[in-house]
Design an enzyme around this catalytic site. Structure first.
Site, PDB file in Angstrom:
ATOM      1  N   GLU A 132       0.868  -1.223   0.016  1.00  0.00           N
ATOM      2  CA  GLU A 132       0.030  -0.060   0.075  1.00  0.00           C
ATOM      3  C   GLU A 132       0.628   1.272   0.126  1.00  0.00           C
ATOM      4  O   GLU A 132       2.155   1.145   0.288  1.00  0.00           O
ATOM      5  CB  GLU A 132      -0.892   0.017   1.172  1.00  0.00           C
ATOM      6  N   LYS A 169      -4.245  -3.249  13.631  1.00  0.00           N
ATOM      7  CA  LYS A 169      -3.612  -2.157  14.569  1.00  0.00           C
ATOM      8  C   LYS A 169      -3.977  -2.064  16.247  1.00  0.00           C
ATOM      9  O   LYS A 169      -5.234  -2.704  16.206  1.00  0.00           O
ATOM     10  CB  LYS A 169      -3.899  -0.829  13.971  1.00  0.00           C
TER      11      LYS A 169
HETATM   12  N1  PSU Z   1      -0.405   1.797   8.729  1.00  0.00           N
HETATM   13  C1  PSU Z   1      -0.347   2.795   9.745  1.00  0.00           C
HETATM   14  N2  PSU Z   1      -0.923   3.887   9.694  1.00  0.00           N
HETATM   15  C2  PSU Z   1      -1.943   4.093   8.854  1.00  0.00           C
HETATM   16  C3  PSU Z   1      -2.360   3.029   7.904  1.00  0.00           C
HETATM   17  C4  PSU Z   1      -1.488   1.863   7.916  1.00  0.00           C
HETATM   18  O1  PSU Z   1       0.820   2.583  10.382  1.00  0.00           O
HETATM   19  O2  PSU Z   1      -2.618   5.037   8.763  1.00  0.00           O
HETATM   20  C5  PSU Z   1      -3.747   3.131   7.067  1.00  0.00           C
HETATM   21  C6  PSU Z   1      -3.798   1.769   6.137  1.00  0.00           C
HETATM   22  O3  PSU Z   1      -3.557   2.214   4.864  1.00  0.00           O
HETATM   23  C7  PSU Z   1      -5.033   1.020   6.335  1.00  0.00           C
HETATM   24  C8  PSU Z   1      -5.764   2.468   6.905  1.00  0.00           C
HETATM   25  O4  PSU Z   1      -5.578   0.699   5.143  1.00  0.00           O
HETATM   26  O5  PSU Z   1      -4.945   3.077   7.906  1.00  0.00           O
HETATM   27  C9  PSU Z   1      -7.211   1.826   7.639  1.00  0.00           C
HETATM   28  O6  PSU Z   1      -7.787   3.231   7.746  1.00  0.00           O
HETATM   29  P1  PSU Z   1      -9.237   3.173   8.403  1.00  0.00           P
HETATM   30  O7  PSU Z   1      -9.301   2.748   9.684  1.00  0.00           O
HETATM   31  O8  PSU Z   1      -9.658   4.499   8.043  1.00  0.00           O
HETATM   32  O9  PSU Z   1      -9.912   2.251   7.511  1.00  0.00           O
END
Ligand code: PSU
Ligand code: MN
Length: 310
Positions: free
Chosen positions: A30, A164
């Site tokens: 990504e 996460k």
């Molecule tokens: N890894 C990180 N920080 C981020 C992300 C990944 O250390 O911000 C991103 C990734 O791209 C993941 C996204 O797909 O956060 C998910 O965001 P949300 O919770 O808004 O769906």
């Protein structure tokens, strides 16, 4: 323009095109983690090291982004440097993708939109450090990352260090189970928590044999299942953050987010950065290390899958 004749343009780097043409393994990556996850200049350096780790694992890296209304499968050193250093490149998740593509725009792909892109590009493996998932408090906010929903729709195997730690990992696992997404833990009994070794939730299956994991992925798709497989790998012991320390910082970050009224698509970045400040930069360091170590496992697994198919 009929919907059947309109094809989404995918522009490959020469290396990625050749690898796919020759049936060599490729791992999609990504770009949102470059623009929104980490800060300049560590983001650029990390993106390069992640690509190298995929190579060390025996595969070709294909970092995904949207540029001039096309999906790019593979970014050059220069593209990565631009994404890392230019402010204001938007986060593009699955729901944003058609708008940005149709308008000829540019954006950094999350896990969710990278999975859409990887499938269109013919890349069956993807790697990132931590998936998005069910947020804490989702029972009232309904904030569930589209990373999870996309996993039920895109035929791509996702190699990650779990989801996460800012999330509700128990609910994240429930979601994956409800939506029939296989979760295979490689190298641990528990579902890892990104920069912490364990989420405290046991993974449904542990498989350490990489050829067997490749076989499971192939078997999942042979059953006609339309979605992905999650393969987790824990952070290396020397990179992991103590979970009590991380938990305390997360509790503070969540309270801060509530006070500041932060929600929606900006929440993940806000929380990650707040936790990082509270730990004196420790979690961003761990985030970078985990991205790299996971990418190497992703490279090995994609290579095992390519061998399995040949
Ligand atoms: N890894 C990180 N920080 C981020 C992300 C990944 O250390 O911000 C991103 C990734 O791209 C993941 C996204 O797909 O956060 C998910 O965001 P949300 O919770 O808004 O769906
Ligand atoms: Mn969200």
């Amino acid at each position: 323009m009929s919907s059947t004749s309109y094809r989404i343009p995918v522009v490959y780097t020469e290396e990625v095109r050749e690898a796919l043409h020759e049936g060599r393994p490729v791992v999609a990556l990504e770009s949102n983690v470059i623009t929104h996850g980490l800060r300049f200049p560590e983001n650029a350096e990390t993106a390069r090291r992640v690509e190298k780790a995929v190579r060390d694992g025996g595969s070709v890296p294909a970092t995904i982004c949207v540029e001039d209304g096309v999906i790019r499968a593979g970014m050059t050193e220069r593209d990565i440097e631009n994404f890392a250093s230019e402010p204001g490149i938007p986060k593009v998740s699955s729901r944003d993708l058609p708008v940005v593509l149709a308008r000829g725009g540019r954006g950094a792909t999350t896990v969710a939109s990278s999975l859409v892109a990887a499938e269109l590009a013919g890349i069956p493996f993807f790697s990132s450090a931590g998936l998005g998932g069910v947020h804490r408090g989702a029972a009232t906010t309904m904030d569930i990352s589209s990373d999870l929903i996309q996993l039920t729709r895109s035929k791509v195997a996702v190699v990650c260090a779990g989801a996460k730690m800012i999330l509700d990992l128990k609910l994240t696992m429930e979601y994956l189970e409800t939506h029939c997404v296989p979760v295979i833990a490689h190298g641990s009994d528990d579902f890892p928590a990104f920069y912490c070794s364990s989420s405290g939730v046991r993974a449904p299956h542990r498989i350490d044999d990489e050829d067997m994991i490749a076989k499971v992925v192939a078997t999942h798709w042979a059953t006609g299942h339309p979605g992905g497989v999650v393969v987790t790998t824990p952070p290396r012991a020397e990179d992991a953050v103590d979970s009590a320390e991380a938990e305390a910082a997360i509790a503070d970050a969540l309270a801060q987010a509530e006070r500041d009224g932060v929600g929606g698509q900006g929440l993940t970045k806000y929380l990650m950065h707040a936790v990082d400040r509270a730990t004196g930069g420790r979690t961003a360091q761990a985030n970078m290390a985990v991205l790299i170590s996971t990418a190497e496992v992703g490279g090995r697994l994609a290579a095992a899958y390519a061998r399995h198919l040949s």
